[in-house]
Design an enzyme around this catalytic site. Structure first.
Site, PDB file in Angstrom:
ATOM      1  N   GLY D  28      45.045  48.795  75.146  1.00  0.00           N
ATOM      2  CA  GLY D  28      46.407  48.941  74.672  1.00  0.00           C
ATOM      3  C   GLY D  28      46.625  50.359  74.228  1.00  0.00           C
ATOM      4  O   GLY D  28      45.668  51.101  73.977  1.00  0.00           O
ATOM      5  N   ASN D  29      47.888  50.753  74.138  1.00  0.00           N
ATOM      6  CA  ASN D  29      48.199  52.108  73.697  1.00  0.00           C
ATOM      7  C   ASN D  29      49.621  52.176  73.205  1.00  0.00           C
ATOM      8  O   ASN D  29      50.495  51.440  73.658  1.00  0.00           O
ATOM      9  CB  ASN D  29      47.961  53.126  74.829  1.00  0.00           C
ATOM     10  CG  ASN D  29      48.528  52.644  76.150  1.00  0.00           C
ATOM     11  OD1 ASN D  29      49.738  52.596  76.328  1.00  0.00           O
ATOM     12  ND2 ASN D  29      47.660  52.264  77.085  1.00  0.00           N
ATOM     13  N   SER D  45      42.665  58.192  76.533  1.00  0.00           N
ATOM     14  CA  SER D  45      42.206  57.107  77.403  1.00  0.00           C
ATOM     15  C   SER D  45      40.812  56.613  77.014  1.00  0.00           C
ATOM     16  O   SER D  45      39.891  57.419  76.830  1.00  0.00           O
ATOM     17  CB  SER D  45      42.173  57.608  78.843  1.00  0.00           C
ATOM     18  OG  SER D  45      41.775  56.585  79.724  1.00  0.00           O
ATOM     19  N   GLY D  46      40.677  55.291  76.888  1.00  0.00           N
ATOM     20  CA  GLY D  46      39.349  54.697  76.738  1.00  0.00           C
ATOM     21  C   GLY D  46      38.642  55.018  75.434  1.00  0.00           C
ATOM     22  O   GLY D  46      37.441  54.765  75.311  1.00  0.00           O
ATOM     23  N   SER D  74      46.013  58.498  77.763  1.00  0.00           N
ATOM     24  CA  SER D  74      45.957  57.141  78.332  1.00  0.00           C
ATOM     25  C   SER D  74      46.260  57.154  79.821  1.00  0.00           C
ATOM     26  O   SER D  74      47.145  57.886  80.280  1.00  0.00           O
ATOM     27  CB  SER D  74      46.984  56.271  77.620  1.00  0.00           C
ATOM     28  OG  SER D  74      47.215  55.089  78.349  1.00  0.00           O
ATOM     29  N   SER D  75      45.542  56.316  80.566  1.00  0.00           N
ATOM     30  CA  SER D  75      45.823  56.233  82.004  1.00  0.00           C
ATOM     31  C   SER D  75      47.239  55.737  82.271  1.00  0.00           C
ATOM     32  O   SER D  75      47.758  55.886  83.369  1.00  0.00           O
ATOM     33  CB  SER D  75      44.795  55.323  82.684  1.00  0.00           C
ATOM     34  OG  SER D  75      44.803  54.052  82.083  1.00  0.00           O
ATOM     35  N   ASP D  76      47.878  55.136  81.278  1.00  0.00           N
ATOM     36  CA  ASP D  76      49.253  54.645  81.435  1.00  0.00           C
ATOM     37  C   ASP D  76      50.303  55.688  81.062  1.00  0.00           C
ATOM     38  O   ASP D  76      51.493  55.361  80.932  1.00  0.00           O
ATOM     39  CB  ASP D  76      49.454  53.391  80.572  1.00  0.00           C
ATOM     40  CG  ASP D  76      48.525  52.265  80.979  1.00  0.00           C
ATOM     41  OD1 ASP D  76      48.534  51.893  82.164  1.00  0.00           O
ATOM     42  OD2 ASP D  76      47.772  51.758  80.125  1.00  0.00           O
ATOM     43  N   HIS D  95      52.032  49.484  75.188  1.00  0.00           N
ATOM     44  CA  HIS D  95      51.522  48.603  76.243  1.00  0.00           C
ATOM     45  C   HIS D  95      50.270  47.909  75.714  1.00  0.00           C
ATOM     46  O   HIS D  95      49.407  48.544  75.121  1.00  0.00           O
ATOM     47  CB  HIS D  95      51.177  49.416  77.494  1.00  0.00           C
ATOM     48  CG  HIS D  95      50.459  48.619  78.541  1.00  0.00           C
ATOM     49  ND1 HIS D  95      50.906  47.412  79.003  1.00  0.00           N
ATOM     50  CD2 HIS D  95      49.302  48.873  79.228  1.00  0.00           C
ATOM     51  CE1 HIS D  95      50.066  46.955  79.914  1.00  0.00           C
ATOM     52  NE2 HIS D  95      49.087  47.805  80.072  1.00  0.00           N
ATOM     53  N   HIS D  97      47.481  44.199  76.409  1.00  0.00           N
ATOM     54  CA  HIS D  97      47.080  43.055  77.236  1.00  0.00           C
ATOM     55  C   HIS D  97      46.969  41.826  76.338  1.00  0.00           C
ATOM     56  O   HIS D  97      46.031  41.037  76.481  1.00  0.00           O
ATOM     57  CB  HIS D  97      45.756  43.346  77.948  1.00  0.00           C
ATOM     58  CG  HIS D  97      45.886  44.307  79.076  1.00  0.00           C
ATOM     59  ND1 HIS D  97      45.663  43.975  80.388  1.00  0.00           N
ATOM     60  CD2 HIS D  97      46.265  45.603  79.104  1.00  0.00           C
ATOM     61  CE1 HIS D  97      45.871  45.023  81.171  1.00  0.00           C
ATOM     62  NE2 HIS D  97      46.229  46.035  80.417  1.00  0.00           N
ATOM     63  N   ASP D 120      66.155  36.499  67.534  1.00  0.00           N
ATOM     64  CA  ASP D 120      66.302  37.537  66.511  1.00  0.00           C
ATOM     65  C   ASP D 120      66.033  38.936  67.076  1.00  0.00           C
ATOM     66  O   ASP D 120      66.482  39.927  66.491  1.00  0.00           O
ATOM     67  CB  ASP D 120      65.338  37.275  65.340  1.00  0.00           C
ATOM     68  CG  ASP D 120      65.904  36.288  64.327  1.00  0.00           C
ATOM     69  OD1 ASP D 120      67.143  36.134  64.262  1.00  0.00           O
ATOM     70  OD2 ASP D 120      65.108  35.667  63.602  1.00  0.00           O
ATOM     71  N   HIS D 169      50.264  41.793  85.343  1.00  0.00           N
ATOM     72  CA  HIS D 169      49.739  42.856  84.519  1.00  0.00           C
ATOM     73  C   HIS D 169      49.898  42.485  83.040  1.00  0.00           C
ATOM     74  O   HIS D 169      49.018  41.817  82.495  1.00  0.00           O
ATOM     75  CB  HIS D 169      50.439  44.167  84.896  1.00  0.00           C
ATOM     76  CG  HIS D 169      49.830  45.385  84.282  1.00  0.00           C
ATOM     77  ND1 HIS D 169      50.006  46.652  84.783  1.00  0.00           N
ATOM     78  CD2 HIS D 169      49.062  45.544  83.196  1.00  0.00           C
ATOM     79  CE1 HIS D 169      49.351  47.523  84.036  1.00  0.00           C
ATOM     80  NE2 HIS D 169      48.774  46.873  83.068  1.00  0.00           N
ATOM     81  N   TYR D 233      71.184  40.868  57.851  1.00  0.00           N
ATOM     82  CA  TYR D 233      69.772  40.620  57.552  1.00  0.00           C
ATOM     83  C   TYR D 233      69.174  41.878  56.941  1.00  0.00           C
ATOM     84  O   TYR D 233      69.496  42.976  57.336  1.00  0.00           O
ATOM     85  CB  TYR D 233      69.024  40.238  58.830  1.00  0.00           C
ATOM     86  CG  TYR D 233      67.565  39.909  58.597  1.00  0.00           C
ATOM     87  CD1 TYR D 233      67.159  38.614  58.313  1.00  0.00           C
ATOM     88  CD2 TYR D 233      66.601  40.912  58.646  1.00  0.00           C
ATOM     89  CE1 TYR D 233      65.828  38.305  58.086  1.00  0.00           C
ATOM     90  CE2 TYR D 233      65.257  40.618  58.417  1.00  0.00           C
ATOM     91  CZ  TYR D 233      64.880  39.311  58.142  1.00  0.00           C
ATOM     92  OH  TYR D 233      63.554  39.026  57.917  1.00  0.00           O
TER      93      TYR D 233
END
Lengths: 237, 237, 237, 237
Positions: D28-29, D45-46, D74-76, D95, D97, D120, D169, D233
């Site tokens: 995730g990132n 990344s990683g 990040s690779s994304d 992002h 998983h 909401d 994905h 709210y």
């Protein structure tokens, strides 16, 4: 005492199993190999993680004979041994009874590759091995568990599929060292959980589960960007 | 104060129930027996685990009469008592409302043996007892809960099946001491969760749940390697 | 500052919601009443649990008007208010979006009583209220949520059913004080989870879900042994 | 070192991902943008969350070129970049998983709005994007992932739907800053879990899942009371 560094690594790998929620009580074990000496270090049998130390790990050869240690090695030692003996490119092996992976093993099903979480580590399904026959169990249960895994991987790349399920039993995984084998054990548990829910969602909406399969070109991309010759995930070497 | 060591053991066993996620609030209890004195130590009723001490546990005889203690014993005391009275080879009893085990009890189903996680501790299913009749409930609910368990175990080895479900209620387990009874309560919860998911995976792929049953020779092997005369799991005695 | 003791109680009740895993972010609120003054104390709107203190809770009357406090009260205040105003025998109210309870509310289903975990606190199902109409939502959403609950409880004992679901929304619960309302919120979440799994197990074995219902005499026994005139659970008064 | 405050914010956002149970290992990132400079800060990344610091985050421009930092981003990164470049009103992207969201993505299904927890934050479903073609993957996988999201949001308000799933994905989310994007990632995971269980409960009782959809006027009310011009709210500004 032999293999101090390897003992530390294997100790850490074993301790990571309950930390990642893969193990209840003593239901799991990790090992790591010293290829030069032809020996591996493994968890002692039935010892709780609270009592585990680098020092009480057991050193065993590739036929499963104890070389150093006061305690009995894991009852699964013969399975680890035959995998190390046959696959010279693996450095660590892990076995757990993690809940979702066991559920797939009990259902006798390979875990299909439904997405990129899975494809990042397995280049296709997590294969489910056949169960052992009555004769195989009687003769040499743990050794034959390893042999059934080797049989199931004939024609399958065990580096691109770094783990499997054994029917009615549970997951085994491996990697370049004990830490990598633990990593793959976590991957199997995570994708097992996701794949179960994926099928339930397909089912609930009247879709076939085969429609959920990730396309081959997505598998290619994700596996290759992490593991191929031009891998670009992470920080390289 | 009587039974100091046993109090400590039973205290630890009770505290392990929330630690293993088996108990919400006060929904569970563990007890342990002193066979020489014909007495057992049990959790007081409705006392929160935060307030539990070895000292406020209650000592009771096999007819459920309080022998020592200021507090009322668990409302399930009569169930524990009749099991101790009838089965002279058990040393601890546990009752919980753990989520997955209760779900099987509510479905009125025994948990089939789908794999080795289960076979390591139960030599066959985790049997579900019939529900009590209106008359049995009216007459002596908790005592008759114990009697229904004893009835369900006629012809079944309660050492090889160290626990059960009571229909529309939840799991009871036992063992050589309170800690072993807790261990079996954890096993029941784990295999209940795995078996639910196993059936869902069978269902999702159009397979019959009976195809998931572990073969008898696998049950034999796993139960015997842990509990048989030639057991080789763990570190022996 | 008014109502110091009540503030402390309501503060503890609110803090118990994330502790029991019932609340993510600010998705829940607890309140407690002072019947003599005709006021209640409630969580401020959208304030994170990290920032909550007994002092920043808000005091409100039974028409939802703020009496003391710098912050705005929970957006659900009007729902709490009308329940206090109408049911003079309740002392605390809780609303959460706990996962399993919401799932039943979203499915528009009352939670059937499948076992004793449920029967110990609810004398029958956890009823699901109808959804509000477009007009009711437009006119006075939160007040009418309370009115829909009151309508759904016409002819139903709100002490013997200390909570409900509102369709497409989530659970509300109540009790003699804020802590009791929290307790019932936990009960609803637990029995919601168990009942879902019970139905899945019935389904997997081809059984009708109605066959899982606890018989009426079991409901009677469990509810009465905790709450009837001759209750014998716990340590009495 | 540039962008100190933004680095701190993005660091906190990344650390919140494992804290909320959304991320295993490095899966995730989170990123956050500086609109004046046209740059954003993103996780390397990683790199494991244990080793993450505000200082080792990477600064990148809207074409994904690294501007500051020793590590690879990040690779994304290309996915984040094209979203920032196109949607000028977002300040953070996440992002993950996370398990339940991935399950919906793997099933190729948008998450229907079954209740107010969902309404909401999302004014309608959490849309599932189409999978990428083989050509799109080959050409520029991560950039085209962003383009597929942009394509899927043609005619859809990305502020009123602050996240989506990408088929086979997982989830992407965004918001006014990195913290808001994390918040929406949690929302997606929670509603994904609830919606799965909602459908199972509908199924178990023979009800159509479409009967569980929240009515449009309930969506209007919940979204508007939090995000509309007269939102009431929380504590306002």
């Amino acid at each position: 005492m032999m293999l101090k560094e390897l003992r530390d690594e294997v100790y850490e790998a074993n301790m990571d199993l309950p930390k990642h929620g893969l193990v209840v009580f003593t239901w799991g074990n990790a090992s790591g190999v010293d290829r030069e000496r032809g020996l591996f270090v493994i968890k002692p049998s039935g010892v709780s993680y609270d009592e585990l130390t680098p020092q009480n790990l057991v050193v065993v050869d590739f036929d499963g004979n104890k070389v150093e240690g006061e305690l009995n090695p894991s009852s699964d030692t013969a399975t680890h041994a035959v995998l190390y003996k046959t696959w010279e490119d693996i450095g660590g092996v892990v076995h757990t009874h993690s809940s979702n992976a066991v559920s797939w093993a009990q259902a006798g099903r390979s875990i299909p590759c439904y997405g990129t979480t899975h494809a990042d580590y397995f280049y296709g399904d997590v294969p489910c091995m056949r169960g052992l026959t009555a004769g195989e169990i009687r003769e040499a249960y743990e050794l034959n568990t390893g042999k059934v895994i080797l049989e199931g991987f004939e024609g399958v790349d065990h580096i691109a599929h770094p783990g499997c399920l054994v029917r009615n039993h549970g997951p085994f995984s491996w990697g370049k060292d004990a830490a990598a084998a633990v990593y793959h054990a976590v991957v199997i548990e995570e994708v097992a959980k996701m794949a179960l829910h994926t099928e339930q969602l397909a089912h609930a909406s009247g879709r076939a589960i085969d429609d959920c399969l990730a396309p081959q070109y997505l598998l290619d991309k994700h596996y290759m960007r992490k593991h191929g010759p031009n891998a670009y995930y992470g920080q390289g070497k």
